[in-house]
Design a protein around this motif. Structure first.
Motif, PDB file in Angstrom:
ATOM      1  N   GLY A 173     -38.881  55.660  34.792  1.00 57.33           N
ATOM      2  CA  GLY A 173     -37.432  55.766  34.717  1.00 57.33           C
ATOM      3  C   GLY A 173     -36.829  55.316  33.412  1.00 57.33           C
ATOM      4  N   VAL A 174     -37.649  55.071  32.391  1.00 52.77           N
ATOM      5  CA  VAL A 174     -37.127  54.658  31.091  1.00 52.77           C
ATOM      6  C   VAL A 174     -36.267  55.787  30.510  1.00 52.77           C
ATOM      7  CG1 VAL A 174     -37.734  54.089  28.709  1.00 52.77           C
ATOM      8  CG2 VAL A 174     -38.974  53.032  30.602  1.00 52.77           C
ATOM      9  N   VAL A 175     -35.092  55.433  30.024  1.00 53.99           N
ATOM     10  CA  VAL A 175     -34.165  56.400  29.455  1.00 53.99           C
ATOM     11  C   VAL A 175     -33.915  56.060  27.988  1.00 53.99           C
ATOM     12  CG1 VAL A 175     -33.038  56.824  31.672  1.00 53.99           C
ATOM     13  CG2 VAL A 175     -32.133  55.051  30.147  1.00 53.99           C
ATOM     14  N   GLU A 176     -33.443  57.047  27.267  1.00 49.11           N
ATOM     15  CA  GLU A 176     -33.051  56.824  25.882  1.00 49.11           C
ATOM     16  C   GLU A 176     -31.558  56.524  25.823  1.00 49.11           C
ATOM     17  OE1 GLU A 176     -34.480  60.327  23.808  1.00 49.11           O
ATOM     18  OE2 GLU A 176     -36.171  59.129  23.067  1.00 49.11           O
ATOM     19  N   MET A 177     -31.191  55.554  24.997  1.00 49.41           N
ATOM     20  CA  MET A 177     -29.816  55.085  24.934  1.00 49.41           C
ATOM     21  C   MET A 177     -29.382  54.988  23.476  1.00 49.41           C
ATOM     22  SD  MET A 177     -28.398  51.586  26.713  1.00 49.41           S
ATOM     23  CE  MET A 177     -28.864  52.229  28.340  1.00 49.41           C
ATOM     24  N   PRO A 178     -28.236  55.572  23.112  1.00 50.84           N
ATOM     25  CA  PRO A 178     -27.739  55.442  21.739  1.00 50.84           C
ATOM     26  C   PRO A 178     -27.514  53.972  21.379  1.00 50.84           C
ATOM     27  CG  PRO A 178     -26.518  57.125  22.935  1.00 50.84           C
ATOM     28  CD  PRO A 178     -27.362  56.405  23.943  1.00 50.84           C
ATOM     29  N   LYS A 179     -27.661  53.661  20.115  1.00 55.68           N
ATOM     30  CA  LYS A 179     -27.575  52.281  19.653  1.00 55.68           C
ATOM     31  C   LYS A 179     -26.280  51.598  20.082  1.00 55.68           C
ATOM     32  CE  LYS A 179     -27.560  49.476  15.432  1.00 55.68           C
ATOM     33  NZ  LYS A 179     -27.704  49.492  13.953  1.00 55.68           N
ATOM     34  N   ALA A 180     -25.147  52.270  19.960  1.00 51.90           N
ATOM     35  CA  ALA A 180     -23.862  51.641  20.301  1.00 51.90           C
ATOM     36  C   ALA A 180     -23.830  51.224  21.763  1.00 51.90           C
ATOM     37  CB  ALA A 180     -22.719  52.594  19.985  1.00 51.90           C
ATOM     38  N   GLU A 181     -24.317  52.091  22.653  1.00 47.98           N
ATOM     39  CA  GLU A 181     -24.339  51.765  24.079  1.00 47.98           C
ATOM     40  C   GLU A 181     -25.319  50.628  24.355  1.00 47.98           C
ATOM     41  OE1 GLU A 181     -25.246  53.899  28.416  1.00 47.98           O
ATOM     42  OE2 GLU A 181     -25.267  55.073  26.557  1.00 47.98           O
ATOM     43  N   TYR A 182     -26.461  50.689  23.689  1.00 50.43           N
ATOM     44  CA  TYR A 182     -27.447  49.622  23.859  1.00 50.43           C
ATOM     45  C   TYR A 182     -26.869  48.271  23.446  1.00 50.43           C
ATOM     46  CZ  TYR A 182     -31.399  46.579  22.885  1.00 50.43           C
ATOM     47  OH  TYR A 182     -32.240  45.498  22.840  1.00 50.43           O
ATOM     48  N   LEU A 183     -26.186  48.218  22.322  1.00 49.60           N
ATOM     49  CA  LEU A 183     -25.631  46.956  21.834  1.00 49.60           C
ATOM     50  C   LEU A 183     -24.575  46.410  22.783  1.00 49.60           C
ATOM     51  CD1 LEU A 183     -25.396  47.613  17.979  1.00 49.60           C
ATOM     52  CD2 LEU A 183     -27.062  46.192  19.216  1.00 49.60           C
ATOM     53  N   GLU A 184     -23.834  47.280  23.445  1.00 46.71           N
ATOM     54  CA  GLU A 184     -22.864  46.819  24.450  1.00 46.71           C
ATOM     55  C   GLU A 184     -23.584  46.151  25.611  1.00 46.71           C
ATOM     56  OE1 GLU A 184     -20.390  49.999  25.741  1.00 46.71           O
ATOM     57  OE2 GLU A 184     -19.394  50.259  23.799  1.00 46.71           O
ATOM     58  N   LYS A 185     -24.639  46.780  26.089  1.00 49.79           N
ATOM     59  CA  LYS A 185     -25.400  46.200  27.200  1.00 49.79           C
ATOM     60  C   LYS A 185     -26.095  44.910  26.772  1.00 49.79           C
ATOM     61  CE  LYS A 185     -26.139  50.441  29.828  1.00 49.79           C
ATOM     62  NZ  LYS A 185     -25.311  49.951  30.959  1.00 49.79           N
ATOM     63  N   LEU A 186     -26.581  44.873  25.539  1.00 52.19           N
ATOM     64  CA  LEU A 186     -27.221  43.671  25.029  1.00 52.19           C
ATOM     65  C   LEU A 186     -26.215  42.524  24.946  1.00 52.19           C
ATOM     66  CD1 LEU A 186     -29.649  42.217  23.744  1.00 52.19           C
ATOM     67  CD2 LEU A 186     -28.940  43.185  21.535  1.00 52.19           C
ATOM     68  N   ALA A 187     -25.022  42.804  24.421  1.00 50.44           N
ATOM     69  CA  ALA A 187     -24.002  41.763  24.295  1.00 50.44           C
ATOM     70  C   ALA A 187     -23.605  41.209  25.657  1.00 50.44           C
ATOM     71  CB  ALA A 187     -22.774  42.328  23.576  1.00 50.44           C
ATOM     72  N   ALA A 188     -23.574  42.070  26.677  1.00 49.72           N
ATOM     73  CA  ALA A 188     -23.214  41.619  28.023  1.00 49.72           C
ATOM     74  C   ALA A 188     -24.322  40.793  28.664  1.00 49.72           C
ATOM     75  CB  ALA A 188     -22.894  42.825  28.903  1.00 49.72           C
TER      76      ALA A 188
END
Length: 213
Positions: A173-188
């Protein structure tokens, strides 16, 4: 890169960057900041029915954080489909220092006193950064991943970073995520209070699978 410290490494992970090297004996490391990130949604983890049966059978003993260095060294060994590794000795030393600080973990699969493989990664807040996995018998790394995901869910983690999506990881189930979206999830995730040991170290395969329903 020289004079790269443990605090530098932690700051890299907190900002979405990770180190690599070109060979085991190469002391030079470089930083990777991919525009597309591989992420395994914890609520979207897919376990095949065959693998689920294998996990429930408890064929092997799962241990947590008892052989961190051995797991790294297994991951760094040459394999039939890989003649070089990004895990240099200097990178290994950094991760061992992270482990000593409680910011890295291993999930190990044992047959008696024989280590068959597993995985390791970095844990900061509610984010777990999977680094590498290894198998010396069928399904070993998959079993370790199932136990890891259950442990992360039990402990309140919200992000499992796999760095890149691969054919092997896509099945889970691994998905690809654009950097901006990833950084939002990382910050949270990065400053959440979590507990990697909330799930008992002796958790059975049945207990693990019950957490993944």
């Amino acid at each position: 890169m020289t004079d790269f410290t443990l605090d530098d490494l932690i700051n890299c992970y907190r900002t979405g960057i990770f180190p690599m090297s070109d060979a085991r004996d190469d002391d030079y490391l470089f930083l990777v900041d991919p525009p597309i990130r591989g992420v395994l949604p914890l609520d979207g983890f897919h376990v095949s029915s065959r693998l689920a049966r294998t996990v429930r059978q408890d064929m092997y003993t799962i241990r947590i954080d008892t052989a961190f260095t051995q797991i790294i060294e297994l991951c760094a060994e040459e394999a039939q489909n890989r003649t070089s590794t990004w895990i240099s000795h200097s990178i290994q030393a950094l991760y061992q220092a992270l482990f000593a600080r409680g910011l890295a973990h291993s999930v190990e699969v044992w047959d008696g006193e024989t280590l068959l493989g597993g995985l390791y990664g970095v844990s900061i807040g509610g984010a777990f950064f999977g680094e590498s996995m290894v198998s010396r018998a069928r399904d070993v790394s998959k079993i370790a991943l199932v136990h890891l995901v259950a442990r992360l869910k039990a402990g309140g983690f919200t992000l499992l970073d796999c760095q890149f999506q691969t054919d092997h990881l896509r099945q889970f189930g691994v998905v690809e995520m654009p950097k901006a979206e990833y950084l939002e999830k990382l910050a949270a995730a990065i400053d959440l209070k979590t507990d990697f040991y909330d799930l008992p170290r002796t958790a059975s395969g049945q207990m693990v699978m019950s957490l993944l329903k």
